[in-house]
Write a protein that holds these residues in place. Structure first.
Motif, PDB file in Angstrom:
ATOM      1  N   GLY A  19       0.920  -1.288   0.063  1.00 27.84           N
ATOM      2  CA  GLY A  19       0.035   0.062   0.092  1.00 27.84           C
ATOM      3  C   GLY A  19       0.794   1.392   0.034  1.00 27.84           C
ATOM      4  O   GLY A  19       2.192   1.267  -0.451  1.00 27.84           O
ATOM      5  N   ASP A  20       0.236   2.485   0.476  1.00 27.02           N
ATOM      6  CA  ASP A  20       0.722   3.856   0.412  1.00 27.02           C
ATOM      7  C   ASP A  20       1.672   3.856   1.433  1.00 27.02           C
ATOM      8  O   ASP A  20       1.453   3.807   2.781  1.00 27.02           O
ATOM      9  N   PRO A  21       3.313   4.375   1.118  1.00 28.92           N
ATOM     10  CA  PRO A  21       4.138   4.476   1.845  1.00 28.92           C
ATOM     11  C   PRO A  21       3.730   5.947   2.805  1.00 28.92           C
ATOM     12  O   PRO A  21       4.468   6.141   3.989  1.00 28.92           O
ATOM     13  N   TYR A  22       2.787   6.652   2.424  1.00 33.15           N
ATOM     14  CA  TYR A  22       2.480   8.116   3.232  1.00 33.15           C
ATOM     15  C   TYR A  22       1.481   7.771   4.267  1.00 33.15           C
ATOM     16  O   TYR A  22       1.224   8.884   4.713  1.00 33.15           O
ATOM     17  N   ARG A  23       0.978   6.601   4.366  1.00 31.60           N
ATOM     18  CA  ARG A  23      -0.209   6.310   5.213  1.00 31.60           C
ATOM     19  C   ARG A  23       0.304   6.831   6.909  1.00 31.60           C
ATOM     20  O   ARG A  23      -0.521   7.449   7.497  1.00 31.60           O
ATOM     21  N   LEU A  30      -2.589  13.615  11.935  1.00 30.90           N
ATOM     22  CA  LEU A  30      -3.770  13.583  12.591  1.00 30.90           C
ATOM     23  C   LEU A  30      -3.546  13.381  14.218  1.00 30.90           C
ATOM     24  O   LEU A  30      -4.360  14.031  14.857  1.00 30.90           O
ATOM     25  N   ALA A  31      -2.589  12.543  14.573  1.00 28.87           N
ATOM     26  CA  ALA A  31      -2.282  12.438  16.002  1.00 28.87           C
ATOM     27  C   ALA A  31      -1.682  13.858  16.553  1.00 28.87           C
ATOM     28  O   ALA A  31      -2.336  14.207  17.607  1.00 28.87           O
ATOM     29  N   ASN A  32      -0.862  14.501  15.865  1.00 28.99           N
ATOM     30  CA  ASN A  32      -0.530  15.648  16.252  1.00 28.99           C
ATOM     31  C   ASN A  32      -1.755  16.733  16.142  1.00 28.99           C
ATOM     32  O   ASN A  32      -1.658  17.848  16.958  1.00 28.99           O
ATOM     33  N   ALA A  33      -2.491  16.737  15.182  1.00 30.45           N
ATOM     34  CA  ALA A  33      -3.731  17.581  15.121  1.00 30.45           C
ATOM     35  C   ALA A  33      -4.631  17.296  16.329  1.00 30.45           C
ATOM     36  O   ALA A  33      -5.155  18.390  17.009  1.00 30.45           O
ATOM     37  N   PHE A  72      -4.211   3.091  15.943  1.00 29.28           N
ATOM     38  CA  PHE A  72      -4.221   2.263  14.848  1.00 29.28           C
ATOM     39  C   PHE A  72      -4.667   2.867  13.521  1.00 29.28           C
ATOM     40  O   PHE A  72      -5.764   3.485  13.557  1.00 29.28           O
ATOM     41  N   TYR A  73      -3.727   2.847  12.375  1.00 28.69           N
ATOM     42  CA  TYR A  73      -4.211   3.319  11.196  1.00 28.69           C
ATOM     43  C   TYR A  73      -5.386   2.228  10.644  1.00 28.69           C
ATOM     44  O   TYR A  73      -6.588   2.693  10.115  1.00 28.69           O
ATOM     45  N   ASP A  94      -8.943   4.062  16.709  1.00 27.65           N
ATOM     46  CA  ASP A  94      -8.354   3.731  15.473  1.00 27.65           C
ATOM     47  C   ASP A  94      -8.469   5.177  14.509  1.00 27.65           C
ATOM     48  O   ASP A  94      -8.875   6.167  15.096  1.00 27.65           O
ATOM     49  N   ARG A  95      -8.363   5.110  13.302  1.00 21.39           N
ATOM     50  CA  ARG A  95      -8.094   6.271  12.487  1.00 21.39           C
ATOM     51  C   ARG A  95      -9.243   7.128  12.329  1.00 21.39           C
ATOM     52  O   ARG A  95      -9.364   8.014  12.648  1.00 21.39           O
ATOM     53  N   PHE A  96     -10.500   6.194  12.260  1.00 19.89           N
ATOM     54  CA  PHE A  96     -11.627   6.987  12.225  1.00 19.89           C
ATOM     55  C   PHE A  96     -12.181   7.812  13.270  1.00 19.89           C
ATOM     56  O   PHE A  96     -12.579   8.948  13.413  1.00 19.89           O
ATOM     57  N   ASN A  97     -11.945   7.107  14.377  1.00 23.43           N
ATOM     58  CA  ASN A  97     -12.110   7.737  15.826  1.00 23.43           C
ATOM     59  C   ASN A  97     -11.336   8.766  16.187  1.00 23.43           C
ATOM     60  O   ASN A  97     -11.602   9.643  16.793  1.00 23.43           O
ATOM     61  N   LEU A  98      -9.848   8.826  15.715  1.00 24.95           N
ATOM     62  CA  LEU A  98      -9.211   9.870  15.664  1.00 24.95           C
ATOM     63  C   LEU A  98      -9.541  11.124  15.119  1.00 24.95           C
ATOM     64  O   LEU A  98      -9.486  12.205  15.727  1.00 24.95           O
ATOM     65  N   ILE A  99     -10.250  10.885  13.946  1.00 28.89           N
ATOM     66  CA  ILE A  99     -10.735  11.767  13.274  1.00 28.89           C
ATOM     67  C   ILE A  99     -11.956  12.554  14.047  1.00 28.89           C
ATOM     68  O   ILE A  99     -11.984  13.884  13.999  1.00 28.89           O
ATOM     69  N   LEU A 100     -12.729  11.576  14.314  1.00 31.32           N
ATOM     70  CA  LEU A 100     -13.965  12.318  15.170  1.00 31.32           C
ATOM     71  C   LEU A 100     -13.448  13.098  16.347  1.00 31.32           C
ATOM     72  O   LEU A 100     -14.200  13.955  16.723  1.00 31.32           O
ATOM     73  N   GLU A 101     -12.521  12.574  16.743  1.00 31.58           N
ATOM     74  CA  GLU A 101     -11.790  13.093  18.171  1.00 31.58           C
ATOM     75  C   GLU A 101     -11.397  14.695  17.798  1.00 31.58           C
ATOM     76  O   GLU A 101     -11.766  15.771  18.444  1.00 31.58           O
TER      77      GLU A 101
END
Length: 415
Positions: A19-23, A30-33, A72-73, A94-101
């Motif tokens: 997959g994508d090396p930039y993930r 996102l974590a820093n944000a 987790f991503y 996980d990533r989606f819940n991080l976005i919601l946070e």
């Protein structure tokens, strides 16, 4: 003193298709944000572990850093969350819940808070039964009679979702009325869209001379921000909206429908992309943006604004544009930071806005006709007004701006 938020980031890659090396870089952003201090980043290439998503050894390695959370991503099932929490002394996300946070921390308006809550409940609702029934099957202490409790919780969530949807429907109706009023005043509606952190807010400032917060982090803008813009005599309102991100769940798009309707109901969409991104990453972000626009049911004309041209060699930039032409309709290179290319962008905006037609309209001498004349001065370009046996107006405007006069107009469009 506020306790520091620390985290270790984990990413499981498919061994056949890594997959994508930039993930991982995106997950770190996102974590820093969200305010986390990242202690370590762990990547494992293996098949999915049904119990923990990633191997037990990697979780133990992450815990050696003593983080407050594991992020987790990869998406985590309720069962995986339960297993990790049961066997390891750590919170997981996980990533989606991080976005919601992030969304929850940035939601400043009533509308944004309701949309974040609806997205959260939409995520939780289908998982409540699975998690609670799993606990019941595992005979965890305190879950005797969990079936009735589960049903009650599920129905409470569904009831709350129905109330939020009803309230957001009212908000959306007010938004539609606001857009109609703005068009009646002669404004074209232009929306900024694109992957998060592509420079949309900076471009809004550059085009309109405003000073909207434009931070170098994802999801700076959560609620729509609108500013006035004039292009070759045409008055427009430019609206910045929430940014897109890869693998955006469809129910999140639905939860933010009232906000994203600013894009779907616009006369013109400016799709902003970061031209300085590596080609593979740029293509991935454009694909994700087009998918989100499709989910938003956008049908308006589109201009692809390739931002940050000041960070590129001109020849390299053109070569990159040639390789994304299938994803970049009407491309225009700009630098919102240095204002390069903005004149060309404005000219392109003028050409892509709904065209104005020439009309000749005859009106009787009445107070209502003079009121309409006053309105047309605001909404259209009046070319000539003759005061003869009746008012004879020659103007250039949009059909909908003169539609209310159609019953009294004796001549149609004069091309």
């Amino acid at each position: 003193m506020k306790e520091e938020k620390t985290a270790v980031l984990l990413l499981r890659e498919n061994p056949v298709n890594p997959g994508d090396p930039y993930r991982m870089k995106e997950l770190r952003g996102l974590a820093n944000a969200a305010g986390y201090l990242v202690l370590d980043e762990i990547i494992q290439r293996r098949e999915r572990d049904h119990r923990f998503q990633i191997g037990r050894g990697k979780i133990e390695e992450a815990l050696s850093c003593h983080p407050k959370k594991l992020i987790f991503y990869n998406p985590l099932s309720p069962t995986q969350v339960f297993n990790i929490r049961s066997e390891f002394p750590v919170q997981v996300l996980d990533r989606f819940n991080l976005i919601l946070e992030i969304f929850a921390s940035r939601a400043s308006t009533r509308e944004a808070k309701l949309q974040v809550e609806l997205a959260r409940l939409s995520y939780d609702a289908p998982q409540v039964r699975e998690e609670l029934s799993f606990r019941k099957r595992s005979e965890q202490p305190g879950f005797r009679g969990a079936g009735a409790y589960e049903q009650s919780m599920y129905h409470d969530i569904r009831g709350r979702m129905a109330k939020i949807r009803a309230e957001l429907k009212e908000v959306e109706a007010m938004g539609e009325e606001r857009r109609k009023r703005r068009r009646d005043l002669g404004f074209d509606l232009i929306a900024l869209a694109g992957y998060t952190n592509a420079g949309k807010s900076t471009l809004l400032n550059a085009l309109t001379g405003s000073e909207v917060d434009a931070l170098d982090q994802p999801f700076t803008t959560l609620s729509p921000t609108t500013r006035a813009l004039e292009v070759n005599g045409r008055r427009a309102l430019l609206t910045d909206t929430v940014g897109f991100i890869d693998d955006l769940p469809h129910f999140l798009i639905k939860a933010f429908h009232s906000t994203l309707s600013e894009i779907s109901r616009a006369d013109l969409v400016l799709l902003v992309a970061d031209l300085s991104d590596p080609l593979e990453l740029l293509r991935r972000k454009l694909v994700a943006s087009h998918k989100a626009l499709w989910d938003c049911q956008v049908t308006a004309p589109m201009i692809t604004v390739l931002n940050k041209m000041d960070q590129m060699d001109e020849l390299d930039a053109q070569m990159k544009i040639d390789q994304i032409e299938d994803l970049a309709s009407n491309p225009v290179m700009v630098s919102a930071h240095s204002s390069q290319g903005l004149s060309k962008l404005k000219q392109c905006i003028y050409q892509r806005l709904p065209p104005l037609k020439k009309y000749q309209i005859r009106l009787p001498y009445t107070s209502q006709s003079f009121g309409e004349l006053s309105r047309l001065y605001r909404t259209s370009e009046l070319l000539d007004v003759s005061y003869e046996d009746e008012l004879i107006l020659s103007l250039r405007g949009r059909a909908k701006d003169v539609a209310r006069l159609s019953k009294r107009a004796k001549d149609g469009p004069a091309e």
